[in-house]
Design a protein around this motif. Sequence first.
Motif, PDB file in Angstrom:
ATOM      1  N   SER A  30      45.147  86.549 -18.476  1.00 32.88           N
ATOM      2  CA  SER A  30      44.045  86.244 -17.558  1.00 32.88           C
ATOM      3  C   SER A  30      44.590  85.439 -16.387  1.00 32.88           C
ATOM      4  CB  SER A  30      42.926  85.479 -18.264  1.00 32.88           C
ATOM      5  OG  SER A  30      43.410  84.280 -18.836  1.00 32.88           O
ATOM      6  N   ILE A  31      43.851  85.456 -15.273  1.00 38.65           N
ATOM      7  CA  ILE A  31      44.296  84.839 -14.027  1.00 38.65           C
ATOM      8  C   ILE A  31      43.241  83.849 -13.555  1.00 38.65           C
ATOM      9  CG2 ILE A  31      45.008  85.258 -11.638  1.00 38.65           C
ATOM     10  CD1 ILE A  31      45.676  88.158 -12.501  1.00 38.65           C
ATOM     11  N   MET A  32      43.682  82.633 -13.195  1.00 33.62           N
ATOM     12  CA  MET A  32      42.782  81.614 -12.659  1.00 33.62           C
ATOM     13  C   MET A  32      43.192  81.294 -11.222  1.00 33.62           C
ATOM     14  SD  MET A  32      42.184  79.020 -15.890  1.00 33.62           S
ATOM     15  CE  MET A  32      43.714  78.131 -15.620  1.00 33.62           C
ATOM     16  N   LEU A  33      42.197  81.197 -10.338  1.00 37.06           N
ATOM     17  CA  LEU A  33      42.449  80.904  -8.928  1.00 37.06           C
ATOM     18  C   LEU A  33      41.708  79.646  -8.498  1.00 37.06           C
ATOM     19  CD1 LEU A  33      41.745  84.436  -7.355  1.00 37.06           C
ATOM     20  CD2 LEU A  33      43.903  83.636  -8.312  1.00 37.06           C
ATOM     21  N   TYR A  34      42.352  78.852  -7.661  1.00 36.34           N
ATOM     22  CA  TYR A  34      41.634  77.817  -6.911  1.00 36.34           C
ATOM     23  C   TYR A  34      41.698  78.225  -5.444  1.00 36.34           C
ATOM     24  CZ  TYR A  34      40.323  73.609  -4.478  1.00 36.34           C
ATOM     25  OH  TYR A  34      39.694  72.733  -3.632  1.00 36.34           O
ATOM     26  N   VAL A  35      40.537  78.540  -4.864  1.00 36.64           N
ATOM     27  CA  VAL A  35      40.462  79.077  -3.506  1.00 36.64           C
ATOM     28  C   VAL A  35      39.631  78.142  -2.639  1.00 36.64           C
ATOM     29  CG1 VAL A  35      39.663  81.002  -2.075  1.00 36.64           C
ATOM     30  CG2 VAL A  35      40.607  81.443  -4.357  1.00 36.64           C
TER      31      VAL A  35
ATOM     32  N   PRO B 292      54.903  77.849 -22.435  1.00 31.55           N
ATOM     33  CA  PRO B 292      54.550  79.240 -22.114  1.00 31.55           C
ATOM     34  C   PRO B 292      53.182  79.607 -22.673  1.00 31.55           C
ATOM     35  CG  PRO B 292      56.790  79.085 -22.969  1.00 31.55           C
ATOM     36  CD  PRO B 292      56.160  77.750 -23.208  1.00 31.55           C
ATOM     37  N   GLY B 293      52.485  80.453 -21.964  1.00 37.58           N
ATOM     38  CA  GLY B 293      51.172  80.913 -22.388  1.00 37.58           C
ATOM     39  C   GLY B 293      50.836  82.229 -21.720  1.00 37.58           C
ATOM     40  N   LYS B 294      49.568  82.640 -21.811  1.00 43.35           N
ATOM     41  CA  LYS B 294      49.135  83.940 -21.298  1.00 43.35           C
ATOM     42  C   LYS B 294      48.234  83.826 -20.076  1.00 43.35           C
ATOM     43  CE  LYS B 294      51.048  86.552 -24.525  1.00 43.35           C
ATOM     44  NZ  LYS B 294      52.070  87.564 -24.204  1.00 43.35           N
ATOM     45  N   VAL B 295      48.074  82.609 -19.548  1.00 46.46           N
ATOM     46  CA  VAL B 295      47.186  82.375 -18.406  1.00 46.46           C
ATOM     47  C   VAL B 295      48.025  82.066 -17.174  1.00 46.46           C
ATOM     48  CG1 VAL B 295      45.309  80.966 -17.488  1.00 46.46           C
ATOM     49  CG2 VAL B 295      45.389  81.494 -19.933  1.00 46.46           C
ATOM     50  N   ALA B 296      47.663  82.663 -16.045  1.00 39.57           N
ATOM     51  CA  ALA B 296      48.322  82.351 -14.775  1.00 39.57           C
ATOM     52  C   ALA B 296      47.362  81.548 -13.909  1.00 39.57           C
ATOM     53  CB  ALA B 296      48.732  83.629 -14.052  1.00 39.57           C
TER      54      ALA B 296
ATOM     55  N   ILE C  35      47.522  73.745 -23.581  1.00 39.02           N
ATOM     56  CA  ILE C  35      47.364  75.101 -23.057  1.00 39.02           C
ATOM     57  C   ILE C  35      48.627  75.514 -22.303  1.00 39.02           C
ATOM     58  CG2 ILE C  35      46.052  76.530 -21.431  1.00 39.02           C
ATOM     59  CD1 ILE C  35      43.600  74.871 -22.131  1.00 39.02           C
ATOM     60  N   GLY C  36      49.081  76.722 -22.529  1.00 40.04           N
ATOM     61  CA  GLY C  36      50.276  77.231 -21.871  1.00 40.04           C
ATOM     62  C   GLY C  36      49.953  78.165 -20.728  1.00 40.04           C
ATOM     63  N   PHE C  37      50.948  78.439 -19.892  1.00 41.29           N
ATOM     64  CA  PHE C  37      50.776  79.301 -18.720  1.00 41.29           C
ATOM     65  C   PHE C  37      51.906  80.323 -18.647  1.00 41.29           C
ATOM     66  CE2 PHE C  37      48.278  75.646 -17.464  1.00 41.29           C
ATOM     67  CZ  PHE C  37      47.195  76.223 -16.799  1.00 41.29           C
ATOM     68  N   SER C  38      51.568  81.483 -18.102  1.00 39.50           N
ATOM     69  CA  SER C  38      52.609  82.449 -17.764  1.00 39.50           C
ATOM     70  C   SER C  38      53.204  82.112 -16.406  1.00 39.50           C
ATOM     71  CB  SER C  38      52.042  83.867 -17.748  1.00 39.50           C
ATOM     72  OG  SER C  38      51.070  84.015 -16.717  1.00 39.50           O
ATOM     73  N   HIS C  39      52.344  81.642 -15.482  1.00 40.90           N
ATOM     74  CA  HIS C  39      52.783  81.227 -14.153  1.00 40.90           C
ATOM     75  C   HIS C  39      51.866  80.109 -13.665  1.00 40.90           C
ATOM     76  CE1 HIS C  39      54.066  85.431 -14.489  1.00 40.90           C
ATOM     77  NE2 HIS C  39      55.017  85.165 -13.617  1.00 40.90           N
ATOM     78  N   MET C  40      52.428  79.159 -12.933  1.00 48.46           N
ATOM     79  CA  MET C  40      51.660  78.185 -12.156  1.00 48.46           C
ATOM     80  C   MET C  40      52.242  78.197 -10.749  1.00 48.46           C
ATOM     81  SD  MET C  40      50.707  74.821 -14.423  1.00 48.46           S
ATOM     82  CE  MET C  40      49.582  74.252 -13.133  1.00 48.46           C
ATOM     83  N   ILE C  41      51.390  78.520  -9.759  1.00 44.85           N
ATOM     84  CA  ILE C  41      51.892  78.757  -8.404  1.00 44.85           C
ATOM     85  C   ILE C  41      51.042  77.983  -7.399  1.00 44.85           C
ATOM     86  CG2 ILE C  41      52.401  80.501  -6.650  1.00 44.85           C
ATOM     87  CD1 ILE C  41      52.395  82.574  -9.001  1.00 44.85           C
ATOM     88  N   ALA C  42      51.693  77.165  -6.565  1.00 39.75           N
ATOM     89  CA  ALA C  42      51.032  76.495  -5.443  1.00 39.75           C
ATOM     90  C   ALA C  42      51.413  77.240  -4.171  1.00 39.75           C
ATOM     91  CB  ALA C  42      51.459  75.030  -5.369  1.00 39.75           C
ATOM     92  N   LEU C  43      50.456  77.883  -3.535  1.00 42.82           N
ATOM     93  CA  LEU C  43      50.754  78.793  -2.428  1.00 42.82           C
ATOM     94  C   LEU C  43      51.102  78.091  -1.126  1.00 42.82           C
ATOM     95  CD1 LEU C  43      48.087  81.616  -2.882  1.00 42.82           C
ATOM     96  CD2 LEU C  43      50.531  81.728  -3.314  1.00 42.82           C
ATOM     97  N   GLY C  44      50.641  76.852  -0.927  1.00 39.81           N
ATOM     98  CA  GLY C  44      50.905  76.184   0.338  1.00 39.81           C
ATOM     99  C   GLY C  44      50.165  76.844   1.481  1.00 39.81           C
ATOM    100  N   SER C  45      50.824  76.951   2.629  1.00 40.76           N
ATOM    101  CA  SER C  45      50.147  77.428   3.845  1.00 40.76           C
ATOM    102  C   SER C  45      50.142  78.942   4.013  1.00 40.76           C
ATOM    103  CB  SER C  45      50.790  76.784   5.083  1.00 40.76           C
ATOM    104  OG  SER C  45      50.582  75.390   5.067  1.00 40.76           O
ATOM    105  N   ARG C  46      50.731  79.669   3.096  1.00 42.74           N
ATOM    106  CA  ARG C  46      50.569  81.132   2.983  1.00 42.74           C
ATOM    107  C   ARG C  46      50.950  81.909   4.256  1.00 42.74           C
ATOM    108  NH1 ARG C  46      44.517  81.484   1.892  1.00 42.74           N
ATOM    109  NH2 ARG C  46      44.573  79.643   3.205  1.00 42.74           N
ATOM    110  N   ILE C  47      52.128  81.603   4.804  1.00 43.18           N
ATOM    111  CA  ILE C  47      52.530  82.376   5.980  1.00 43.18           C
ATOM    112  C   ILE C  47      52.985  83.785   5.584  1.00 43.18           C
ATOM    113  CG2 ILE C  47      53.171  80.342   7.305  1.00 43.18           C
ATOM    114  CD1 ILE C  47      56.104  81.049   6.806  1.00 43.18           C
TER     115      ILE C  47
END
Length: 901
Positions: A212-217, A156-160, A181-193
């Motif tokens: 804090s929030i990190m994105l891979y776009v 667990p951590g404070k970064v999503a 490093i810990g995370f509050s959430h780790m999310i793989a969005l896939g095809s985002r329908i």
Amino acid sequence: MSVTNLEYLFKPKSVAVIGATNDPRNAGNIVMRNIMAGGFMGPVMPVSDTAEAIAGVLTYTSVKNLPKTPDLAVVCSPLDDVPEIIYSLKKRGTRGAVLMGSGFASMTPEERLDIKSTILKVANTPDIRLIGPKSLGFMVPSLNLNASLAHASVIPGKVAFISQSDSLFATVLDWAIDKGIGFSHMIALGSRIDVTFADILDYLASDPLTRSIMLYVESLKNAREFMSAARAASRNKPVLVIRPGQALDTVLGDLKLRETGDHRLVDAVYDVAFRRAGMLRVENIDGLFDAAQTLGTPKRVFGKKLAILTNGTSAGILAADRLLAGGGSLADLSDETITAINNLLGEQNWSRSNPVDIPFNADGKTYTEVLKLLLKDKNSNGILIMHVPWTAQPDVEIATALRDSLKRVNRMVLTAWLGSGAAEHSREVFSKADIPTYDTPTHAVRAFLYMAEYQQNQELLIETPDSLPTDFFPDTTNARNVVAKALADDRESLTEPEAKDLLAAYGIPVVETRIAISAKDAVIAADKLGYPVALKLRSPQIPQPFDVGGVLLDLETPERVWEGAASILARCVRERPDAYIEGFTVQKMGRRPGAHELSISATVDSVFGPVLYFGHGGMAREMIQDIELTLPPLSMSLAKELVNRTRISKLLKGTPTQLPVDIDDICLTLIQISQLIIDVPQITSIDINPLYADSEGVLALGGKISIAPFEGEGERRLAIRPYPRELEECVTLKTGRHVTLRPIRPEDEATHGAFLSNLSDEDLRLRFFGVVQRDFDHKDIARFTQIDYDREMAFIATGTNEKGEPETLGVMRTNTKPDNTEAEFAIVVRSDQKGEGLGSMLFHKGIRYTKDRGTSILSGQTMVENKAMQGLSKKFGFVISPDPHDDDLVDMVLDMEKIKD
């Protein structure tokens, strides 16, 4: 866009795994083992028609046979089976599902579109929220929930972290495990329908476990929704983004993109959008973690001046080199600081400059005493403490001493303990104390520069715009008529005189221009314009007449014009015999000796809509490549920021032989072009080149405008909703005073601050539920005046005081949920304006606006003793009831469907 039912995805109390199996290579087995190994405390119910038990848990043959309704369903069945499964889950009342099953990648585009629409129709989102298909799943470590296909779990951590890529999801997971490093959430969005970046940003923006929030776009589907959610999230917590950029656009772009090489501009549009939303873009995964570590602290960096404290000369030089290369600067030590360090260490025992190089065998006391002196020096925006290991040096003791000395320090201090072994233990000391720590000078300096850039983006997000240097009143009707006539003629572009008519209609100075179809007509046009003139070839096959010698300047007589036309035609026939000649453009010579040649243009991006470009102009524009871009709408501050990003901006400020250019006039022109492309959505591109600029202002010499049919509201093309001028109206109070009701603007900061100051203590107490606050700072008032018109609305009543100055008399605010189901309101009117009907007018306008945008419910709260507010709300049909959670408040609710049009 909605956060509805997302809590069932990310805070489930029970989970079902559909398509579970005992095949260790199958997604249904992997995710089942991950959930069980993670230690999720709620019921886990595998659904399988082949296995009796999976991972030690008895299975169920169907969704119908489950002993209870799962909050979350992890669907691992083939994609063709998903519609039927979603139907069964919906009947049971499940509210969230992750689609991991195979089959999506092998489908044709038509098959993908068909299965997507079928699934969405069955799910009737947001009744069931869907992640995927083709998703790797997600983790919520605080719940011990690993509903993913990942090979490991995180603490667990404070970064999503939200990823569009499965491979980056796995890569970041490995990095996080390696770095602890810990995370509050780790999310793989896939095809985002269904669930998109915007939905997750809205959810995490108010999540107390996420700092804090990190994105891979890689790409976006709805820029307006993304920008709205990103801007809202960035105001609450740091949002970092990584995007591959040019290579990605080349690989994934269409054939036209690959042929033209415009991938650089595609990525530049993303870059400016991220910056406009207040996010920080980083270059790689390493930088993502470096920035997240520093931005997760409450301390801020308001500049790029860094003080470096080190016990190694070379390490200090390396850090300084990285700082300067990254656009930072070494802080100048004050005379007081230099004297104090001299007294502490002796003049010969340190570098007497920044970097502050102290003896290699300095102990913890020496480090802390020098650090105290650097902290007193206000010339720096941050301090980097570095330590190089030496024989018998007490690394951990030094780190512990520094940690203890930093407990009550508000300045940004970073550390870089070089090496391994004892250095790792020292870094752990800092890490546990939430002091940013790194293993190399490069990482530490990069993190500092990221913090400075992030703060700069945040300040840009809430910067108070300068007032326009002059008001301009565009002739929108004439501009639209010109475009409509051209479209009626089945044309895709305007003639140059038509283009300049549009520019002139929006207040942009232009050079008078005529069209001629022959040499004789060219002479007649030149006589009317007055000499000297410029003569240019007109041919749809020759977009740049310069290329074939089709431009002649400074023609001073009718004979020169006649001869020039003949020579242009002769050259064109010789060099481009295939070209159709439409005639000539005759233009009055725009003489501006010493003026700079600039360019302003606009195009429509497929994702972000209209984009504005500014930079060096003239014939050498393509070679010089000094062009920067931004997204409309623009203010004076945003226009100046765009200009200042170009290299030519340095010349515009003046040289020994040239006066400074009128920058305000350039910025006004940018705003005028921004407004033009908003008001006339049939415009697909604008190109003003060259635009002369000098101390007297600007003058447009060339102008090209392309057009295409467009149906609907033009502002919907924009990634950021512009100021809604159509909502302005004038009203008359009972006293006969004329007042304007209009949406608030960022430029209203000064008058709104005065309005808040003029509210009585009682007004403030009732408005803020008992809390009387008068010390509103710039950041507070910026939040009131700089709103996202897609989500918020603030109607102000404004008039002029006895001195003829503008003043704010009252305000009605609404804040709408992203899915537009409900809006909350608040209203306050200045005490000396009560009794004139202003409150009712503002309230009625807010209700009418909420009704028109299709919102279902308008609600608010007020104190029990505020009978005036309750009476006003009853007048408009609100239902009043006691608040179930607070005895001092009442709820006011209006069902908008009961409001008659």
